[in-house]
Every structure is written in C-alpha cells, then in structure tokens.
Scaffold this motif. Structure first.
Motif, short mmCIF file in Angstrom:
data_model
loop_
_atom_site.label_atom_id
_atom_site.label_comp_id
_atom_site.label_asym_id
_atom_site.label_seq_id
_atom_site.Cartn_x
_atom_site.Cartn_y
_atom_site.Cartn_z
N ILE B 225 -19.20 6.99 6.82
CA ILE B 225 -18.41 7.87 7.68
C ILE B 225 -19.17 8.18 8.97
O ILE B 225 -18.63 8.07 10.07
CB ILE B 225 -18.03 9.17 6.95
CG1 ILE B 225 -17.07 8.83 5.79
CG2 ILE B 225 -17.36 10.17 7.89
CD1 ILE B 225 -16.73 10.00 4.91
N GLN B 229 -18.76 6.80 13.23
CA GLN B 229 -18.64 7.72 14.36
C GLN B 229 -19.76 7.53 15.38
O GLN B 229 -19.97 8.34 16.27
CB GLN B 229 -18.63 9.17 13.87
CG GLN B 229 -17.47 9.46 12.96
CD GLN B 229 -17.51 10.87 12.41
OE1 GLN B 229 -17.75 11.82 13.13
NE2 GLN B 229 -17.27 11.01 11.12
N ILE B 284 -11.32 5.84 7.96
CA ILE B 284 -12.20 6.77 7.25
C ILE B 284 -11.50 7.38 6.04
O ILE B 284 -12.09 7.53 4.97
CB ILE B 284 -12.71 7.87 8.22
CG1 ILE B 284 -13.70 7.26 9.19
CG2 ILE B 284 -13.35 9.02 7.45
CD1 ILE B 284 -14.30 8.24 10.18
N SER B 288 -12.93 7.28 2.32
CA SER B 288 -13.45 8.48 1.71
C SER B 288 -12.51 9.11 0.70
O SER B 288 -12.83 10.13 0.11
CB SER B 288 -13.82 9.51 2.79
OG SER B 288 -12.67 9.86 3.51
#
Lengths: 274, 300
Positions: B225, B229, B284, B288
């Motif tokens: 994650i 980013q 994401i 997740s």
C-alpha cells in the motif's frame, strides 16, 4: 568450542555494524558536505569534516530559512496538539461508552485506514479554492487533525488501560464527564498521547504533497518545500543547499532520539497483531 | 431525568470534533474528487460532465497509467523481498546476540524511515550524481569502474537507485516490526527444540518463520500500500539534473501518484487527475480487502 562461538559472534557483530554504517552513510555524506566550500565538493571526494560550516550557516540563514523553520514548527505543533485532543476524545468515546451507532461509526474509522491520503487531493484543492483558503496553512493544520489511525490507536489503548469504573465514581463525586476526561483519563493515557504526538509531528513535518499543491507563495513554505527551493534556486551554492537538508532533518532526528521508545510502540501497535 | 439525557449525549460530544473535521475535510474532498472525476475541468472554465469517459480513457487509452503501475510494481516487487530479508536478518541477530546495544542499533537503522522524504530524495540525488556524486567517486577510487556511471540518466540504473533508496528507507521499520513479533514467541519453544537437538538454522526455519506469519502478512500488505503511494523520493531524485523530467529517464520511475500529480496540478486536467487517484484506490482496495476483513474480525 569456545573459539568457534566467539568467531561466529564476531561475524554477527561485523554484519550488524556494517549494515548500520551503510544506513548512516548518506547522513554522514550530507553532514560532511555541509562543512565545505561548494568548489571543494565539486572537485574531489571529501570524507572528513571541512572548516566552512559557519560560512554555510551564514549563507543559509541569510535567506528566509528561519521563516520556513517557523512555518513548519507552528504548523506541526498546532496540527499535532489538535490531533491528540481530537483523537483521544473520540478514542475515549469508542472505548468506554456503549452508544447507538458506535459500531457503524467505528467501522467508518477502520475503513478510512485503507484509504490512501491522495484520493481526495484534487477535491480538497478545489474545496479550498472555493473557501478562499488556498495559500494559507489551513490545509496543513486542520484536515490532518482527523486521523483515523490515531483514533484507532487511542481506542485500543484506552480499552486496556482506563478502568470503566472511573466514570461512575467520578459521576458520584459530582464530576461531569468532560472534567473526568481531562482531569483523570488524560493523565492515565499519557504514553498513548506521546505516541500520537510523535507520529503526528513527524507526519506534519515531513508532509510534502499537500503544501506542494496548496502553497505557491514562497513565504508560506514549510521545510520540505523550502529545501526543494534551495536545491533549485540556490543550486550554484551546492554546500549551502546541502546544509539546508541537514538542518531540515535535524529536529526530527533529535525528537526521535528522545521519543523513539514511544514511537516504536506506536508503529508496532499499528500492526494490530504482533 | 434531564441529567440522564445529558449522560447519553456525552459519547456523541466526544466524537463530534473528529467527525466534524473528518466529514468536512476528509470525506467531502474524497466524494468531491469522485464528482470531479466524472468531468472535464481545467479549474478555470466551467467543468463539463463527461460521465465515465475519464475512466474509459484511464483503462483503455492511457499507456502512462499502465506504465506507472508497472514501474511501481517492479520497484516494490524487487524492494519488498530485499527489505523483508534484511529487516528479518537484523531483527534475528539483534534479538539473539545483542541485549545492551539493541536499542542503539534499532535507533540507528530506524532513522532513515523517519527522515523527511524530500531530503532523502535530494541526498540520494547527490550521492548518485554522475560527476560529483560520492558513489561514483568511491567506485573510481577503488578502481571498480574506470568511468563515470550515469546512474540517474538511464532507466535500469535509475530504477536500481530507487530500489536501493526504498530498501534503505524501509528495512529498519521492518526490523522493528519483526523484533516486536519475535518478542511474542515463547522461549520454551526454542528451549524444547534445542533439547531435541535442533540447531540454530532449524529453529529459525521451523519456529521463527512460521511464528512470524502474521507479521509477514501485515508487512507485505502495508509495504504494497505505501509502495503504491510512492512519490516524493523519486520526484526529488530526478529533479536536480534533468530540469524536471517527469518520471525520470524514459519515465522508468514514473509512479502512479506522480502521474496523478503531473496530470492534475501541472497539466491542469483535474477531472482526469481525480480519475487516476480513484484508479489507484481501486487497486489498493483489491490488495487490502483481506486485511480489512482481518481487522474487522479482530474488533468483534
């Protein structure tokens, strides 16, 4: 037998020290370069401290560097104090009260943990434009106060450390819940508030993307923006711009040196299950 | 009776500040971003509603979006195993062989993780500069290379530098997490295994690794994650030399967030920039979803 043991131990020490030296190497280079005249850095490799640190300091502080320092400091302090207050209050409610909607609201907090912070960036900028808050520090101070991770961490902490009877006995003594929270609960949860304080200060000090899209007036810049400015605008004075990098990272490292225990606790707690 | 009603209001008063700020400055911008992603908007002229056009363009007609995902995936696919291995190695060594100085080495190796990302990017740019970079000078002084290596000007070396930066930055964090995980393993397990004649390696593979499974899962998820980013470090790494080449040499280090930043805030395509952010969010979310389930289960 004994000899073999000490040999493997020496090997282990060598590995750990070597890795640690590699870790420190970029910091070392940065600090060493801050002590030279730019021309010396350009010409040859320098591995030992020079004698030009004071001159470079003068160059850096002759610019608006102190103002950038101040901007970063006051933004981080207000954002952090607000964040600690907001998250400890919310965490207290989630940990110690049974109320309608608690599950759904806490579910929202948990879901927020998975949302990348950049998702709302375009919307935030347009909203700030509409509110005439572009080119202010508002976006760096207020939105970060509502941080789902801090609420989650405060909730978990208070579940374990604040006795439920506290509220009841405080009420019997004629103390309202707010008073009880600030007078009794707040001192108990000090370790958690320190963790949140450190994480939030770090997040604020290091934040780059928000000021990058929100601020375009130089005098409002925070430290990360300031050092990018230095490395482009003052790029002919290489050493001075490197010294600015050193000065930018210094406060963070000092704070971390004092608070690393709490910070590491906080990071570990974030893993939910160790 | 009046007092009773106030008692019921307390929890709502306590959560009020959080939810006020959250709704006004977190949730609203996210929803607003979605609305903007359905428009064509340069921020000056009135926005034009275009429905899903931006998303169709994103998934069918934007090679840069796929390239930025592919770049990011390559960078983290190489970096994550390396940082996991190094973090685990350090954690195990520190736990087994260091007691007094453990805190010190933990501090030293965790420091890169808290260092301002902008500074990290700029310092690595200095280290790997072609002419005056420390790395090239050391390599040449040692006679390892006879000529300047153009680290930041070619795709493959540039990616290698970003990977090195990522490993340097994150292995200390991983070490800390593994140390916490290791402290949760009961000593009796190791003692029993020693009595049965299991050596260090066998204990490591049969006790340590399986017992750290949850930590592994958590670290891989969060590394993915946070890796997706990635923005400040590569952007600053390539800001110095090239006069603002977006994405580094051959765009080999263009990350998804960098692509979004460039689209929305440099080329003022706000609608399309918002769509890129949502595209990343979708990815994401898929990655997740497992962890969310775990945390929610944990809660009940």
């Amino acid at each position: 037998m004994i000899k073999r043991f000490s040999l493997s131990k020496a090997l282990v020490w060598a590995v750990v020290i070597l890795i640690s030296l590699v870790t420190l190497f970029p910091f070392y280079v940065m600090i060493i370069m801050s002590t030279y005249v730019s021309e010396d850095i350009m010409v040859s490799l320098q591995l030992f401290p020079g004698n030009y640190l004071l001159e470079n300091l003068k160059t850096v502080f002759a610019t608006d560097f102190l103002r950038f320092y101040w901007n970063s400091t006051y933004v981080a302090v207000i954002a952090t104090l607000g964040g600690v207050l907001v998250s400890s209050m919310a965490g207290f409610a989630f940990a110690k009260y049974r109320f309608k909607g608690r599950k759904v609201l806490f579910g929202i907090v948990l879901a927020t943990l998975m949302i990348p912070s950049q998702l709302g960036l375009v919307g935030l900028v347009m909203q700030l434009k509409g509110m005439k808050l572009m080119n202010t520090h508002f976006a760096l101070i207020v939105p970060p106060m509502a941080n789902a991770f801090y609420v989650f961490w405060m909730t978990q902490y208070m579940k374990g450390s604040v006795p439920t009877e506290i509220l009841e006995s405080a009420r019997i003594d004629g103390c309202n819940d707010f008073r009880a929270f600030f007078r009794i609960v707040f001192p108990i949860i000090r370790p958690a508030t320190i963790t949140v304080f450190l994480l939030s200060f770090l997040g604020s000090w290091n934040n780059y993307l928000t000021p990058l899209v929100v601020l375009n007036k130089e005098k409002l810049y925070t430290i990360p923006m300031a050092i990018t400015l230095f490395s482009t605008t003052y790029r002919n004075d290489y050493a001075a711009s490197i010294l600015a990098l050193t000065l930018a990272t210094l406060p963070i490292i000092v704070i971390f040196a004092f608070g690393s225990k709490y910070l590491i606790q906080g990071m570990v707690a974030g893993s939910v299950k160790g | 009776m009046k007092k009773n009603r106030l008692d019921k209001a307390y929890p709502y008063l306590f959560i009020l500040p959080f939810f006020l700020i959250f709704i006004a400055f977190n949730l609203f911008p996210i929803l607003y971003s979605f609305a903007i992603s359905l428009t064509k908007w340069d921020g000056v002229n009135p926005s034009v509603f275009v429905g899903l056009e931006n998303y169709i363009r994103l998934f069918t007609a934007d090679p840069l979006f796929y390239q930025s995902i592919l770049n990011t995936v390559i960078l983290i696919a190489v970096a994550i195993p390396l940082q996991l291995a190094m973090g685990l190695l350090m954690a195990v060594l520190l736990k087994d062989f260091f007691s007094k100085s453990r805190g010190f080495f933990q501090f030293v190796n965790y420091t890169p993780n808290i260092t301002t990302p902008v500074a990290v990017g700029l310092v690595f740019a200095i280290l790997f500069d072609t002419r005056i970079g420390t790395v090239n000078r050391i390599l040449m002084a040692l006679g390892i290379t006879g000529d300047y290596i153009d680290w930041l000007g070619q795709p493959v070396p540039a990616m290698a530098v970003v990977i090195l930066l990522l490993v340097w930055k994150y292995f200390g964090y991983i070490m800390v997490m593994f140390l916490a995980g290791l402290s949760g393993i009961p000593d009796e397990l190791y003692e029993a295994a020693s009595i049965d004649g299991a050596g260090w390696w066998k204990r490591f593979t049969h006790i340590t690794i399986p017992m750290l499974k949850n930590t592994f899962v958590f670290l891989v998820t969060t590394s993915l994650i946070s890796g997706l980013q990635l923005f400040a470090e590569p952007q600053l790494l390539f800001s110095r030399g090239g006069g603002g080449v977006v994405g580094g040499p051959g765009r080999s280090c263009l990350t998804v967030i960098w692509h979004m930043y460039d689209t929305a805030f440099k080329r003022f395509e706000f609608g399309y920039g918002a769509a890129i952010a949502y595209g990343l969010f979708l990815i994401i979310l898929v990655l997740s979803s497992g962890s969310i389930k775990n945390i929610v289960k944990e809660e009940d």
